[in-house]
Design an enzyme around this catalytic site. Structure first.
Site, PDB file in Angstrom:
ATOM      1  N   ARG A 191      -5.347   1.887 -16.722  1.00  0.00           N
ATOM      2  CA  ARG A 191      -5.348   2.694 -15.460  1.00  0.00           C
ATOM      3  C   ARG A 191      -6.110   4.084 -15.486  1.00  0.00           C
ATOM      4  NH1 ARG A 191      -2.035   4.166 -12.100  1.00  0.00           N
ATOM      5  NH2 ARG A 191      -2.771   2.908 -10.275  1.00  0.00           N
ATOM      6  N   GLY A 228       0.787  -1.236   0.044  1.00  0.00           N
ATOM      7  CA  GLY A 228       0.016   0.049  -0.058  1.00  0.00           C
ATOM      8  C   GLY A 228       0.854   1.188   0.002  1.00  0.00           C
ATOM      9  N   TYR A 232       1.266  -1.924 -12.956  1.00  0.00           N
ATOM     10  CA  TYR A 232      -0.128  -2.086 -13.394  1.00  0.00           C
ATOM     11  C   TYR A 232      -0.475  -1.545 -14.957  1.00  0.00           C
ATOM     12  CZ  TYR A 232      -0.241  -3.410  -8.573  1.00  0.00           C
ATOM     13  OH  TYR A 232      -0.061  -4.084  -7.466  1.00  0.00           O
ATOM     14  N   GLU A 260       5.058  -6.717   0.864  1.00  0.00           N
ATOM     15  CA  GLU A 260       4.855  -7.159  -0.436  1.00  0.00           C
ATOM     16  C   GLU A 260       4.735  -5.991  -1.409  1.00  0.00           C
ATOM     17  OE1 GLU A 260       2.531 -10.361   0.642  1.00  0.00           O
ATOM     18  OE2 GLU A 260       0.777  -8.862   0.712  1.00  0.00           O
ATOM     19  N   PRO A 261       5.488  -5.176  -1.609  1.00  0.00           N
ATOM     20  CA  PRO A 261       5.302  -3.777  -2.494  1.00  0.00           C
ATOM     21  C   PRO A 261       5.370  -4.273  -3.858  1.00  0.00           C
ATOM     22  CG  PRO A 261       7.339  -3.871  -1.603  1.00  0.00           C
ATOM     23  CD  PRO A 261       6.974  -4.759  -1.125  1.00  0.00           C
ATOM     24  N   CYS A 305     -11.907   1.496 -30.595  1.00  0.00           N
ATOM     25  CA  CYS A 305     -13.286   1.985 -30.970  1.00  0.00           C
ATOM     26  C   CYS A 305     -14.108   1.872 -29.614  1.00  0.00           C
ATOM     27  CB  CYS A 305     -13.950   1.326 -32.015  1.00  0.00           C
ATOM     28  SG  CYS A 305     -13.263   1.826 -33.596  1.00  0.00           S
ATOM     29  N   GLU A 306     -13.739   2.805 -28.888  1.00  0.00           N
ATOM     30  CA  GLU A 306     -14.220   2.677 -27.266  1.00  0.00           C
ATOM     31  C   GLU A 306     -13.744   4.072 -26.755  1.00  0.00           C
ATOM     32  OE1 GLU A 306     -16.514   0.869 -24.611  1.00  0.00           O
ATOM     33  OE2 GLU A 306     -15.470  -0.756 -26.050  1.00  0.00           O
TER      34      GLU A 306
END
Ligand SMILES: *Cc1c(COP(=O)(O)O)cnc(C)c1O
Length: 401
Positions: free
Chosen positions: A298, A218, A356, A259-260, A328-329
């Site tokens: 993201r 976190g 990510y 656990e980063p 196309c979105e």
């Protein structure tokens, strides 16, 4: 990473492309180690899901890290990258008992977050040590999408269920060797995190054979100006002191684990994309890049703001743009963003693209996933080829019609 280097990489390997800097990863890793230097036994397990390229995993192995894995495939990747099974922790959520059994056969540390699975696993394998993931019900993050310790979360075993948990452990005679929490993705307030840690210490007292306490992750890194960064040094100072006190009371030197993911790799990565077209409408100026949420989701998924720099024209006068993709979105990366004047063909660099980003990429619109490059010892090395049309067809079966 210098603009000149990045432009050369975009030229050599094409666009879009992810570029990671091994030096930044290394310095973040060392910063965390230093912050907790007062703890006798420290283990940093890199969260594979943030960026799972095997060459990046190998770098973490060289640094001396362990791995945090959430799927059996991540376990296999870690083993393939050369990690010893005992340096891998497997923290699944909602997977089958069979998958957990497979992981146990590989010899990795099992972390269970569900009482039903715990009871089944403990009954079958009372001799395999298991870590328990607790939900302390603390809101560590600012955004409910990424806070996993609160009451509605699917993660962890509620602290209110400790009596039943203890009953299961006693009945199965299983061995609990670790206690774990992962409260959410953003530690904005160190006191909130320390408060959750106290709940973890309280829980730990129920178990006599612990080897480690895992505080999850976190750690927040800044994305845009004004963002708060977790004060690692302050957290290290305060938690180390408290942890050492706890070990004294407990009567055994335990390992403190983290656990980063994001903290270690986010800032080490950039995403380079080329501007295909500049399109002025009645309301805005769009810069359309050769990408979309198929490569970097993201901003659309979490509303994350990645700083965008026009590395082809870093001194140009600033104008306002909406940066969008080519799929196309609706795929808006940035709205009304001030960027140095953009011309068609320019390369834009997205910051904080290490965590990510590639790991969430897809083939939507039948587009290829990008290449990945690692700058290691000052040299740009290709660590993933751009996909080709064969990759799109791979596994598809064309039936006779
Ligand atoms: C995703 C995850 C992490 C890493 O979180 P970051 O915010 O990237 O540091 C750590 N532990 C578990 C169990 C996770 O699922």
């Amino acid at each position: 990473m210098k603009n000149k280097t990045l432009l050369q990489i975009a030229k050599d390997y094409g666009s879009p492309v992810y570029v990671y800097d091994a030096e930044t990863i290394t310095s973040q890793y060392k910063r965390l180690i230093n912050a907790f230097s007062k703890v006798k036994q420290l283990r940093l397990n890199y969260a594979v899901k943030a960026l799972s390229n095997i060459s990046v995993l190998k770098l973490f192995n060289v640094l001396g890290a362990g791995l945090d894995t959430v799927s059996i495939q991540e376990v296999q990747l870690g083993l393939k990258a050369g990690f010893k099974p005992e340096n891998i922790i497997y923290t699944p959520n909602g997977v089958s008992l069979e998958e957990i059994e497979t992981a146990a056969k590989f010899g990795v540390q099992i972390n269970i977050d569900n009482l039903s699975i715990l009871e089944q696993f403990g009954t079958k394998y009372p001799n395999i040590p298991v870590c328990i993931r607790i939900n302390p019900h603390v809101m560590a993050g600012g955004n409910t999408n990424i806070s996993v310790g609160h009451i509605d979360s699917k993660f962890g075993i509620s602290i209110h269920q400790i009596p039943l948990l203890l009953r299961i452990v006693k009945n199965t005679n299983m061995n609990i060797n670790g206690i774990h929490m992962h409260t959410g993705s953003d530690i904005l307030d160190i006191d909130v995190f320390l408060y959750a840690s106290e709940i973890l210490f309280e829980t730990a007292k129920h178990f006599k054979n612990l080897d480690f306490i895992d505080f999850g992750s976190g750690f927040k890194v800044p994305y845009k100006t004004g963002d708060i960064e977790t004060n690692i040094e302050e957290l290290g100072e305060k938690l180390s002191k408290r942890f050492n006190e706890f070990c004294k009371d407990y009567g055994k030197e335990l390992t403190l684990a983290f656990e980063p993911g994001k903290f270690l790799v986010s800032e080490a990565g950039v995403f380079l994309a080329k501007v295909n077209a500049v399109k002025q409408t009645t309301s805005t100026v769009f810069a359309q890049i050769d990408s979309g949420f198929n490569h970097l989701i993201r901003p659309m998924l979490y509303g994350s703001q990645h700083e965008i720099i026009n590395i082809s024209n870093p001194k140009g006068r600033e104008r306002f743009y909406s940066i969008v993709g080519y799929i196309c979105e609706t795929d808006t990366f940035a709205n009304n963003r001030r960027i140095n004047e953009i011309n068609e063909g320019d390369i834009l660099s997205f910051k904080n693209a290490g965590a990510y980003c590639f790991s969430m990429a897809s083939n939507y619109n039948s587009r290829y996933r990008p290449a990945e490059v690692l700058i290691y010892n000052g040299k740009a090395r290709l660590i993933r080829k751009r996909e080709t049309f064969d990759d799109i067809l791979n596994n598809q079966i064309e039936i006779a019609l």
